[in-house]
Design a protein around this motif. Structure first.
Motif, PDB file in Angstrom:
ATOM      1  N   ASP A  53       0.830  -1.210   0.000  1.00 55.77           N
ATOM      2  CA  ASP A  53       0.000   0.000   0.000  1.00 55.77           C
ATOM      3  C   ASP A  53       0.860   1.254   0.000  1.00 55.77           C
ATOM      4  OD1 ASP A  53      -2.305  -1.447  -0.070  1.00 55.77           O
ATOM      5  OD2 ASP A  53      -2.701  -1.309   2.090  1.00 55.77           O
ATOM      6  N   GLU A  54       1.927   1.241   0.778  1.00 56.18           N
ATOM      7  CA  GLU A  54       2.821   2.398   0.807  1.00 56.18           C
ATOM      8  C   GLU A  54       3.492   2.594  -0.545  1.00 56.18           C
ATOM      9  OE1 GLU A  54       5.627   2.305   3.977  1.00 56.18           O
ATOM     10  OE2 GLU A  54       4.090   2.493   5.531  1.00 56.18           O
ATOM     11  N   ALA A  55       3.896   1.499  -1.177  1.00 56.23           N
ATOM     12  CA  ALA A  55       4.527   1.595  -2.499  1.00 56.23           C
ATOM     13  C   ALA A  55       3.551   2.179  -3.517  1.00 56.23           C
ATOM     14  CB  ALA A  55       5.017   0.221  -2.946  1.00 56.23           C
ATOM     15  N   TRP A  56       2.287   1.737  -3.475  1.00 53.96           N
ATOM     16  CA  TRP A  56       1.285   2.276  -4.389  1.00 53.96           C
ATOM     17  C   TRP A  56       1.058   3.761  -4.132  1.00 53.96           C
ATOM     18  CZ3 TRP A  56      -0.285   0.573  -8.797  1.00 53.96           C
ATOM     19  CH2 TRP A  56      -0.278  -0.789  -9.067  1.00 53.96           C
ATOM     20  N   GLU A  57       1.044   4.166  -2.870  1.00 56.47           N
ATOM     21  CA  GLU A  57       0.852   5.579  -2.560  1.00 56.47           C
ATOM     22  C   GLU A  57       1.993   6.430  -3.088  1.00 56.47           C
ATOM     23  OE1 GLU A  57       0.073   6.156   1.591  1.00 56.47           O
ATOM     24  OE2 GLU A  57      -1.583   4.722   1.597  1.00 56.47           O
ATOM     25  N   VAL A  58       3.223   5.943  -2.942  1.00 54.98           N
ATOM     26  CA  VAL A  58       4.379   6.674  -3.465  1.00 54.98           C
ATOM     27  C   VAL A  58       4.296   6.754  -4.991  1.00 54.98           C
ATOM     28  CG1 VAL A  58       6.884   6.584  -3.738  1.00 54.98           C
ATOM     29  CG2 VAL A  58       5.866   6.136  -1.509  1.00 54.98           C
ATOM     30  N   ALA A  59       3.976   5.631  -5.637  1.00 65.50           N
ATOM     31  CA  ALA A  59       3.887   5.620  -7.105  1.00 65.50           C
ATOM     32  C   ALA A  59       2.784   6.552  -7.584  1.00 65.50           C
ATOM     33  CB  ALA A  59       3.637   4.197  -7.602  1.00 65.50           C
ATOM     34  N   ASN A  60       1.636   6.527  -6.940  1.00 65.33           N
ATOM     35  CA  ASN A  60       0.539   7.404  -7.344  1.00 65.33           C
ATOM     36  C   ASN A  60       0.890   8.869  -7.152  1.00 65.33           C
ATOM     37  OD1 ASN A  60      -1.217   5.452  -8.253  1.00 65.33           O
ATOM     38  ND2 ASN A  60      -2.112   5.111  -6.243  1.00 65.33           N
ATOM     39  N   SER A  61       1.591   9.210  -6.072  1.00 68.63           N
ATOM     40  CA  SER A  61       1.962  10.614  -5.865  1.00 68.63           C
ATOM     41  C   SER A  61       2.973  11.065  -6.919  1.00 68.63           C
ATOM     42  CB  SER A  61       2.524  10.822  -4.456  1.00 68.63           C
ATOM     43  OG  SER A  61       3.725  10.107  -4.291  1.00 68.63           O
TER      44      SER A  61
END
Length: 197
Positions: A53-61
């Motif tokens: 989830d953290e990786a997805w949040e970083v990628a989305n930002s």
């Protein structure tokens, strides 16, 4: 003696925590449900899910920042349909995309190849030099239609009509005459010593 008991207690505590963690219900894999993919056989731990989830949040930002800067505004294939991604129900998408990319033609069931050849018949005949070659090409085309109608190889039904060789030769003559008449004769060029000053 205190050492081994202490290690046993830590080991037992770790085992207890792992058992508690495995009893927690894992979230449903929504992506796998939406795409129809099989769910992952080995369930992920809550710590692994949190890291993802953290990786997805970083990628989305990062993507949001790139969109805001306009990095994706003028890409070469913007707005074009990507068949193999948008239609994932076709098992042969990779083969079809390769055929389209490499411009491979002439492959497929006879019903489809004959239909494509029928659509391009005038251009094919216009490239032939003589009436005899036009007639031979039409006779070969008609013979392949007859063989495909017998359905010895299977495939979709053949709906391509037979062509009349005499009518095709006459149409070939007319197209050739109209092309010859449409080209204006070039006036003879004067040599440099014949030009008026």
């Amino acid at each position: 003696m205190k050492g081994p008991k202490k290690n046993d207690a830590a080991l037992n505590a770790a085992r207890y925590q792992m058992e508690k963690a495995s009893e927690e219900p894992l979230p449903v894999d929504e992506y796998a449900q939406a795409t129809g993919m099989a769910p992952v056989a080995k369930q992920k731990t809550p710590l692994q899910l949190h890291a993802e989830d953290e990786a997805w949040e970083v990628a989305n930002s990062v993507l949001d920042e790139a969109f805001a800067r306009g990095d994706f505004d003028h890409l070469a294939l913007a707005g074009q349909k990507i068949d193999h991604i948008t239609s994932n129900d076709d098992p042969d998408w990779w083969l079809k995309s390769m055929m389209r990319r490499e411009q491979i033609t002439g492959l497929g069931p006879p019903a489809l190849t004959l239909r494509v050849e029928d659509e391009q018949m005038e251009q094919t005949l216009d490239r032939l030099p003589t009436e005899k070659s036009v007639r031979e090409h039409i006779e070969d085309f008609n013979q392949r239609i007859i063989e495909a109608r017998r359905q010895l190889l299977g495939g979709p039904p053949v709906i391509t009509a037979l062509r009349d060789a005499t009518a095709e030769v006459l149409a070939w003559r007319q197209r050739r005459a109209s092309v010859a008449g449409a080209v204006p004769a070039q006036p003879a060029r004067r040599r440099w010593w014949q030009r008026k000053i």
